[in-house]
Write a protein that holds these residues in place. Structure first.
Motif, PDB file in Angstrom:
ATOM      1  N   VAL A   4       0.833  -1.197   0.000  1.00  0.00           N
ATOM      2  CA  VAL A   4       0.000   0.000   0.000  1.00  0.00           C
ATOM      3  C   VAL A   4       0.871   1.251   0.000  1.00  0.00           C
ATOM      4  CG1 VAL A   4      -1.717   1.308   1.291  1.00  0.00           C
ATOM      5  CG2 VAL A   4      -1.916  -1.172   1.137  1.00  0.00           C
ATOM      6  N   VAL A   5       1.904   1.255   0.825  1.00  0.00           N
ATOM      7  CA  VAL A   5       2.816   2.407   0.892  1.00  0.00           C
ATOM      8  C   VAL A   5       3.532   2.591  -0.439  1.00  0.00           C
ATOM      9  CG1 VAL A   5       4.877   3.317   2.021  1.00  0.00           C
ATOM     10  CG2 VAL A   5       3.093   2.226   3.391  1.00  0.00           C
ATOM     11  N   GLU A   6       3.983   1.508  -1.029  1.00  0.00           N
ATOM     12  CA  GLU A   6       4.659   1.583  -2.326  1.00  0.00           C
ATOM     13  C   GLU A   6       3.704   2.085  -3.411  1.00  0.00           C
ATOM     14  OE1 GLU A   6       7.577   1.673  -4.994  1.00  0.00           O
ATOM     15  OE2 GLU A   6       7.838   1.262  -2.854  1.00  0.00           O
ATOM     16  N   PHE A   7       2.460   1.655  -3.358  1.00  0.00           N
ATOM     17  CA  PHE A   7       1.462   2.131  -4.322  1.00  0.00           C
ATOM     18  C   PHE A   7       1.243   3.634  -4.188  1.00  0.00           C
ATOM     19  CE2 PHE A   7      -2.994   3.197  -5.189  1.00  0.00           C
ATOM     20  CZ  PHE A   7      -3.043   2.896  -6.544  1.00  0.00           C
ATOM     21  N   ILE A   8       1.137   4.113  -2.963  1.00  0.00           N
ATOM     22  CA  ILE A   8       0.918   5.549  -2.740  1.00  0.00           C
ATOM     23  C   ILE A   8       2.115   6.342  -3.225  1.00  0.00           C
ATOM     24  CG2 ILE A   8       0.637   7.313  -0.950  1.00  0.00           C
ATOM     25  CD1 ILE A   8      -1.111   5.250   0.557  1.00  0.00           C
ATOM     26  N   ARG A   9       3.325   5.874  -2.949  1.00  0.00           N
ATOM     27  CA  ARG A   9       4.540   6.569  -3.424  1.00  0.00           C
ATOM     28  C   ARG A   9       4.597   6.603  -4.943  1.00  0.00           C
ATOM     29  NH1 ARG A   9       8.777   3.969   0.791  1.00  0.00           N
ATOM     30  NH2 ARG A   9       8.297   5.361   2.522  1.00  0.00           N
ATOM     31  N   ALA A  10       4.310   5.478  -5.571  1.00  0.00           N
ATOM     32  CA  ALA A  10       4.340   5.417  -7.032  1.00  0.00           C
ATOM     33  C   ALA A  10       3.255   6.302  -7.646  1.00  0.00           C
ATOM     34  CB  ALA A  10       4.181   3.976  -7.496  1.00  0.00           C
ATOM     35  N   SER A  11       2.094   6.324  -7.022  1.00  0.00           N
ATOM     36  CA  SER A  11       1.013   7.178  -7.522  1.00  0.00           C
ATOM     37  C   SER A  11       1.378   8.649  -7.419  1.00  0.00           C
ATOM     38  CB  SER A  11      -0.271   6.917  -6.741  1.00  0.00           C
ATOM     39  OG  SER A  11      -0.701   5.604  -6.929  1.00  0.00           O
ATOM     40  N   TYR A  12       1.952   9.042  -6.278  1.00  0.00           N
ATOM     41  CA  TYR A  12       2.364  10.434  -6.105  1.00  0.00           C
ATOM     42  C   TYR A  12       3.442  10.816  -7.117  1.00  0.00           C
ATOM     43  CZ  TYR A  12       4.223  14.677  -4.090  1.00  0.00           C
ATOM     44  OH  TYR A  12       4.656  15.965  -3.922  1.00  0.00           O
ATOM     45  N   GLN A  13       4.399   9.940  -7.322  1.00  0.00           N
ATOM     46  CA  GLN A  13       5.465  10.212  -8.286  1.00  0.00           C
ATOM     47  C   GLN A  13       4.893  10.369  -9.691  1.00  0.00           C
ATOM     48  OE1 GLN A  13       8.347   7.114  -8.704  1.00  0.00           O
ATOM     49  NE2 GLN A  13       9.721   8.359  -9.945  1.00  0.00           N
ATOM     50  N   GLU A  14       3.993   9.506 -10.069  1.00  0.00           N
ATOM     51  CA  GLU A  14       3.403   9.602 -11.402  1.00  0.00           C
ATOM     52  C   GLU A  14       2.591  10.878 -11.565  1.00  0.00           C
ATOM     53  OE1 GLU A  14       0.638   7.006 -14.458  1.00  0.00           O
ATOM     54  OE2 GLU A  14       1.625   6.028 -12.775  1.00  0.00           O
ATOM     55  N   MET A  15       1.809  11.251 -10.551  1.00  0.00           N
ATOM     56  CA  MET A  15       0.993  12.462 -10.639  1.00  0.00           C
ATOM     57  C   MET A  15       1.849  13.718 -10.677  1.00  0.00           C
ATOM     58  SD  MET A  15      -2.131  11.572 -10.897  1.00  0.00           S
ATOM     59  CE  MET A  15      -3.154  12.928 -10.399  1.00  0.00           C
ATOM     60  N   SER A  16       2.988  13.712 -10.009  1.00  0.00           N
ATOM     61  CA  SER A  16       3.812  14.926  -9.950  1.00  0.00           C
ATOM     62  C   SER A  16       4.828  15.025 -11.079  1.00  0.00           C
ATOM     63  CB  SER A  16       4.529  15.008  -8.606  1.00  0.00           C
ATOM     64  OG  SER A  16       5.409  13.917  -8.450  1.00  0.00           O
ATOM     65  N   GLU A  17       5.254  13.900 -11.639  1.00  0.00           N
ATOM     66  CA  GLU A  17       6.326  13.948 -12.637  1.00  0.00           C
ATOM     67  C   GLU A  17       5.901  13.553 -14.049  1.00  0.00           C
ATOM     68  OE1 GLU A  17       9.518  11.588 -11.176  1.00  0.00           O
ATOM     69  OE2 GLU A  17       9.709  12.740  -9.311  1.00  0.00           O
ATOM     70  N   LYS A  18       4.905  12.693 -14.183  1.00  0.00           N
ATOM     71  CA  LYS A  18       4.587  12.156 -15.504  1.00  0.00           C
ATOM     72  C   LYS A  18       3.299  12.707 -16.109  1.00  0.00           C
ATOM     73  CE  LYS A  18       6.980   7.841 -14.597  1.00  0.00           C
ATOM     74  NZ  LYS A  18       6.873   6.383 -14.501  1.00  0.00           N
ATOM     75  N   VAL A  19       2.432  13.272 -15.290  1.00  0.00           N
ATOM     76  CA  VAL A  19       1.163  13.792 -15.785  1.00  0.00           C
ATOM     77  C   VAL A  19       1.365  15.220 -16.291  1.00  0.00           C
ATOM     78  CG1 VAL A  19      -1.185  14.457 -15.129  1.00  0.00           C
ATOM     79  CG2 VAL A  19      -0.198  12.335 -14.256  1.00  0.00           C
ATOM     80  N   THR A  20       0.827  15.506 -17.465  1.00  0.00           N
ATOM     81  CA  THR A  20       0.881  16.857 -18.014  1.00  0.00           C
ATOM     82  C   THR A  20      -0.416  17.561 -17.642  1.00  0.00           C
ATOM     83  OG1 THR A  20       2.193  16.064 -19.871  1.00  0.00           O
ATOM     84  CG2 THR A  20       1.165  18.219 -20.103  1.00  0.00           C
ATOM     85  N   TRP A  21      -0.311  18.580 -16.795  1.00  0.00           N
ATOM     86  CA  TRP A  21      -1.491  19.297 -16.340  1.00  0.00           C
ATOM     87  C   TRP A  21      -1.782  20.454 -17.287  1.00  0.00           C
ATOM     88  CZ3 TRP A  21      -4.181  17.003 -12.649  1.00  0.00           C
ATOM     89  CH2 TRP A  21      -3.529  16.096 -11.830  1.00  0.00           C
ATOM     90  N   PRO A  22      -3.053  20.726 -17.583  1.00  0.00           N
ATOM     91  CA  PRO A  22      -3.385  21.838 -18.483  1.00  0.00           C
ATOM     92  C   PRO A  22      -3.156  23.189 -17.801  1.00  0.00           C
ATOM     93  CG  PRO A  22      -5.389  20.892 -17.602  1.00  0.00           C
ATOM     94  CD  PRO A  22      -4.255  20.024 -17.131  1.00  0.00           C
ATOM     95  N   SER A  23      -2.950  24.202 -18.628  1.00  0.00           N
ATOM     96  CA  SER A  23      -2.812  25.552 -18.072  1.00  0.00           C
ATOM     97  C   SER A  23      -4.182  26.035 -17.603  1.00  0.00           C
ATOM     98  CB  SER A  23      -2.257  26.503 -19.126  1.00  0.00           C
ATOM     99  OG  SER A  23      -3.172  26.662 -20.179  1.00  0.00           O
ATOM    100  N   TYR A  24      -4.173  27.080 -16.797  1.00  0.00           N
ATOM    101  CA  TYR A  24      -5.427  27.598 -16.253  1.00  0.00           C
ATOM    102  C   TYR A  24      -6.344  28.105 -17.367  1.00  0.00           C
ATOM    103  CZ  TYR A  24      -8.640  30.110 -13.234  1.00  0.00           C
ATOM    104  OH  TYR A  24      -9.763  30.558 -12.594  1.00  0.00           O
ATOM    105  N   SER A  25      -5.778  28.793 -18.375  1.00  0.00           N
ATOM    106  CA  SER A  25      -6.611  29.313 -19.460  1.00  0.00           C
ATOM    107  C   SER A  25      -7.187  28.170 -20.299  1.00  0.00           C
ATOM    108  CB  SER A  25      -5.814  30.273 -20.336  1.00  0.00           C
ATOM    109  OG  SER A  25      -4.724  29.601 -20.941  1.00  0.00           O
ATOM    110  N   SER A  26      -6.408  27.138 -20.519  1.00  0.00           N
ATOM    111  CA  SER A  26      -6.905  25.979 -21.252  1.00  0.00           C
ATOM    112  C   SER A  26      -8.015  25.279 -20.475  1.00  0.00           C
ATOM    113  CB  SER A  26      -5.763  25.003 -21.516  1.00  0.00           C
ATOM    114  OG  SER A  26      -6.228  23.821 -22.102  1.00  0.00           O
ATOM    115  N   LEU A  27      -7.853  25.206 -19.172  1.00  0.00           N
ATOM    116  CA  LEU A  27      -8.877  24.601 -18.316  1.00  0.00           C
ATOM    117  C   LEU A  27     -10.167  25.413 -18.348  1.00  0.00           C
ATOM    118  CD1 LEU A  27      -9.320  22.274 -16.307  1.00  0.00           C
ATOM    119  CD2 LEU A  27      -8.560  23.824 -14.514  1.00  0.00           C
ATOM    120  N   GLN A  28     -10.046  26.742 -18.356  1.00  0.00           N
ATOM    121  CA  GLN A  28     -11.228  27.599 -18.434  1.00  0.00           C
ATOM    122  C   GLN A  28     -11.961  27.412 -19.762  1.00  0.00           C
ATOM    123  OE1 GLN A  28      -9.534  31.488 -17.624  1.00  0.00           O
ATOM    124  NE2 GLN A  28     -10.695  31.585 -15.714  1.00  0.00           N
TER     125      GLN A  28
END
Length: 63
Positions: A4-28
């Motif tokens: 469970v701990v390893e899953f949470i660490r891997a999930s956090y790493q993927e969300m912070s390093e591998k996911v491309t988040w849209p800009s605020y204007s694109s989101l609007q």
């Protein structure tokens, strides 16, 4: 528990390093587009429902 701990660490790493988040204007822009499309779809469904309601009233009153 270690899995469970390893899953949470891997999930956090993927969300912070591998996911491309849209800009605020694109989101609007995307949010506005979804809102407009939802309103158009709701109006279309409302018109169709009103048409069926009137057709059923006419049909039942005819007999």
């Amino acid at each position: 528990m270690n899995n469970v701990v390893e899953f949470i660490r891997a999930s956090y790493q993927e969300m912070s390093e591998k996911v491309t988040w849209p800009s605020y204007s694109s989101l609007q822009r995307s949010s506005f587009l979804v809102l407009v499309a939802s309103l158009i779809f709701a109006l279309l469904i409302g018109v169709i429902d009103l048409g069926f309601e009137n057709a059923m009233k006419w049909f039942y009153n005819a007999f």
